[in-house]
Design an enzyme around this catalytic site. Structure first.
Site, PDB file in Angstrom:
ATOM      1  N   HIS A 210       0.497  -1.082  -0.011  1.00 28.03           N
ATOM      2  CA  HIS A 210       0.073   0.075  -0.004  1.00 28.03           C
ATOM      3  C   HIS A 210       0.942   1.245  -0.101  1.00 28.03           C
ATOM      4  O   HIS A 210       0.117   2.403  -0.064  1.00 28.03           O
ATOM      5  CB  HIS A 210      -1.033   0.222   1.177  1.00 28.03           C
ATOM      6  CG  HIS A 210      -0.152   0.160   2.473  1.00 28.03           C
ATOM      7  ND1 HIS A 210       0.329  -0.769   3.227  1.00 28.03           N
ATOM      8  CD2 HIS A 210      -0.118   1.355   3.162  1.00 28.03           C
ATOM      9  CE1 HIS A 210       1.069  -0.411   4.419  1.00 28.03           C
ATOM     10  NE2 HIS A 210       0.780   1.056   4.289  1.00 28.03           N
TER      11      HIS A 210
HETATM   12  C1  UD1 Z   1      -1.886   5.411   6.209  1.00 24.86           C
HETATM   13  C2  UD1 Z   1      -0.763   5.772   6.979  1.00 24.86           C
HETATM   14  C3  UD1 Z   1       0.652   4.608   6.561  1.00 24.86           C
HETATM   15  C4  UD1 Z   1       0.145   3.191   7.312  1.00 24.86           C
HETATM   16  C5  UD1 Z   1      -1.349   2.964   6.449  1.00 24.86           C
HETATM   17  C6  UD1 Z   1      -1.908   1.848   7.162  1.00 24.86           C
HETATM   18  C7  UD1 Z   1       0.105   8.384   6.944  1.00 24.86           C
HETATM   19  C8  UD1 Z   1       0.868   9.217   6.074  1.00 24.86           C
HETATM   20  N1  UD1 Z   1       0.006   6.982   6.212  1.00 24.86           N
HETATM   21  O1  UD1 Z   1      -1.782   5.238   4.835  1.00 24.86           O
HETATM   22  O2  UD1 Z   1       1.827   4.858   7.324  1.00 24.86           O
HETATM   23  O3  UD1 Z   1       0.778   2.422   6.695  1.00 24.86           O
HETATM   24  O4  UD1 Z   1      -2.080   4.199   6.827  1.00 24.86           O
HETATM   25  O5  UD1 Z   1      -3.257   1.382   6.333  1.00 24.86           O
HETATM   26  O6  UD1 Z   1      -0.587   8.646   7.730  1.00 24.86           O
HETATM   27  N2  UD1 Z   1      -9.368   4.689   2.730  1.00 24.86           N
HETATM   28  C9  UD1 Z   1     -10.443   4.226   2.624  1.00 24.86           C
HETATM   29  N3  UD1 Z   1     -10.826   3.505   4.086  1.00 24.86           N
HETATM   30  C10 UD1 Z   1     -10.534   4.028   4.876  1.00 24.86           C
HETATM   31  C11 UD1 Z   1      -9.197   4.598   5.063  1.00 24.86           C
HETATM   32  C12 UD1 Z   1      -8.588   4.990   3.800  1.00 24.86           C
HETATM   33  O7  UD1 Z   1     -11.184   3.861   1.718  1.00 24.86           O
HETATM   34  O8  UD1 Z   1     -10.834   3.501   6.051  1.00 24.86           O
HETATM   35  C13 UD1 Z   1      -8.789   5.132   1.472  1.00 24.86           C
HETATM   36  C14 UD1 Z   1      -8.894   6.756   0.955  1.00 24.86           C
HETATM   37  O9  UD1 Z   1      -9.339   6.730  -0.162  1.00 24.86           O
HETATM   38  C15 UD1 Z   1      -7.733   7.183   1.598  1.00 24.86           C
HETATM   39  C16 UD1 Z   1      -6.765   6.269   1.292  1.00 24.86           C
HETATM   40  O10 UD1 Z   1      -7.341   5.035   1.632  1.00 24.86           O
HETATM   41  O11 UD1 Z   1      -7.452   8.604   0.541  1.00 24.86           O
HETATM   42  C17 UD1 Z   1      -5.545   6.455   1.883  1.00 24.86           C
HETATM   43  O12 UD1 Z   1      -5.620   6.477   3.374  1.00 24.86           O
HETATM   44  P1  UD1 Z   1      -4.731   7.452   4.210  1.00 24.86           P
HETATM   45  O13 UD1 Z   1      -5.177   7.442   5.483  1.00 24.86           O
HETATM   46  O14 UD1 Z   1      -4.397   8.872   3.689  1.00 24.86           O
HETATM   47  O15 UD1 Z   1      -3.429   6.948   4.001  1.00 24.86           O
HETATM   48  P2  UD1 Z   1      -3.010   5.243   3.961  1.00 24.86           P
HETATM   49  O16 UD1 Z   1      -2.690   5.099   2.734  1.00 24.86           O
HETATM   50  O17 UD1 Z   1      -4.050   4.556   4.603  1.00 24.86           O
END
Ligand code: UD1
Length: 368
Positions: A210
């Site tokens: 991811h």
């Molecule tokens: C975040 C952390 C990363 C961690 C990862 C584990 C930061 C900078 N990154 O990255 O260190 O390894 O979490 O998962 O904080 N989304 C959903 N449902 C959710 C959450 C997210 O669909 O419940 C999707 C959304 O489209 C969002 C994308 O995932 O834009 C990314 O989520 P985000 O929290 O921005 O970062 P992660 O890639 O999850």
């Protein structure tokens, strides 16, 4: 004493769980001396990215939910700060405790620092020395702001000393994520996920992916997929895919990955995932935490990154860095597939013994 604990994203939950348990244990012996509240920022909000972990890890419902959701890094960080500041004004804690390196960790620490509220950072001192990773920026800033820096390994202490952090602030306590793993290993054996997926011990590889550097750029993603296709001719690959990864697979029209030996799944809860990890032949991942978990479980781990902030998983564990280099990934996977694993030299870092959270609480309890 009043502590506000902050969690926001999936990898935070397994770190916060043992701390809450250790505070409860301390309180039973010390007339509820530590008052505490759990704040969930809502960075992760799907059932499968958040709620299932509260259930599996037996974390009590958050006292306060900020509901910030997704966004760009600045938007997400700013939203947590705006909402968390209100909590701090209202609750006036003596200490804010943050874990790991996600945007919620950074945002909560910044808000607390601006109000001169002491900060404890759990999992301090990890450095990949790659500032292209958002987590690295978060780690460096939070460690500068923190008053109590709880480190999982001795190399983290060295990193902090090199950055001029006074040694009185640094406490080597071990790894809270390992606390959770050791506590729940037996319980995870009850999971029915192997049976459900028709898998047998040692007869599949487990994949997670991811990191933006791997899945946001089509070229990099394709290099990894090429390796996976080759490896999946020899062993099925089980792939619970993160929402970010899934979205990009659609964007890059990678639907055909599902054909052949790569089994695409929804993300899994902690107990199911731990059972899958424990019984796999090997793991391929770009996660930070899984490098540690595979080390403790003595499962070979190919890390799909060029750097790691957890070098002891290489020197004392089962981890090998393979980046997104197609040939290297295949070569290292074949090495694992061609030999019976030698588990004679099994070891892992000192203090990864399930008691890190208790050590943290005993330090905090001495706070004036
Ligand atoms: C975040 C952390 C990363 C961690 C990862 C584990 C930061 C900078 N990154 O990255 O260190 O390894 O979490 O998962 O904080 N989304 C959903 N449902 C959710 C959450 C997210 O669909 O419940 C999707 C959304 O489209 C969002 C994308 O995932 O834009 C990314 O989520 P985000 O929290 O921005 O970062 P992660 O890639 O999850």
């Amino acid at each position: 004493m009043k502590i506000v604990l902050v969690a926001g994203a999936r990898p935070n939950f397994m770190k916060i769980a043992p701390i809450i348990q250790a505070i409860k244990k301390y309180n039973r012996q010390h007339k509820n001396r530590i008052r505490w509240q759990l704040v969930h920022t809502g960075q992760h909000y799907d059932y499968i990215m958040s709620k299932v972990f509260f259930k599996d890890l037996e974390i009590p419902q958050p006292d306060i939910y900020l509901g910030v959701g997704s966004g760009t890094h600045s938007q997400q960080t700013a939203r947590v700060m705006m909402e968390f500041e209100k909590v701090l004004f209202r609750e006036k804690p003596n200490l804010v405790m943050v874990v790991g390196d996600v945007n919620s960790t950074l945002a909560a620490a910044l808000s607390a620092a601006k109000l001169n509220i002491p900060i404890a950072h759990i999992e301090a001192g990890l450095r990949s020395y790659d500032r292209r990773m958002p987590e690295e920026i978060n780690r460096v800033v939070v460690d500068v702001l923190a008053d109590y820096l709880f480190t999982p390994t001795i190399d983290a202490n060295e990193n902090l000393k090199k950055e001029g952090i006074p040694k009185e602030k640094i406490f080597l306590v071990g790894d809270v994520m390992v606390d959770t793993l050791l506590k729940l290993k037996t319980k995870s054996q009850k999971s029915k996920i192997l049976r459900k997926l028709n898998l047998r011990r040692g007869e599949y590889a487990l994949l997670t992916l991811h990191r933006p550097s791997n899945v946001d750029y089509e070229e990099n993603f394709l290099k990894i997929i090429s390796a996976l296709k080759e490896i999946s001719r020899r062993i099925p690959i089980v792939f619970p895919a993160h929402p970010r990864t899934r979205k990009n697979m659609e964007k890059f029209k990678m639907g055909r990955i599902k054909e052949g030996g790569i089994h695409l799944l929804e993300p899994l809860g902690y107990l199911d995932f731990l059972q899958l990890m424990m019984n796999s032949k090997f793991v391929m991942t770009d996660s930070g935490g899984m490098q540690e978990e595979t080390t403790v479980l003595n499962i070979p781990c190919l890390t799909l990154r060029d750097t790691t902030e957890r070098p002891m998983t290489i020197t004392q564990g089962t981890n090998i860095l393979v980046g997104n280099d197609t040939k290297k990934i295949i070569k290292e996977a074949e090495k694992i597939l061609n030999k019976n694993r030698d588990s004679d030299h099994f070891s892992y870092p000192a203090l990864w013994d399930g008691k890190a959270a208790e050590r943290i609480v005993s330090v905090i309890a001495t706070m004036k």
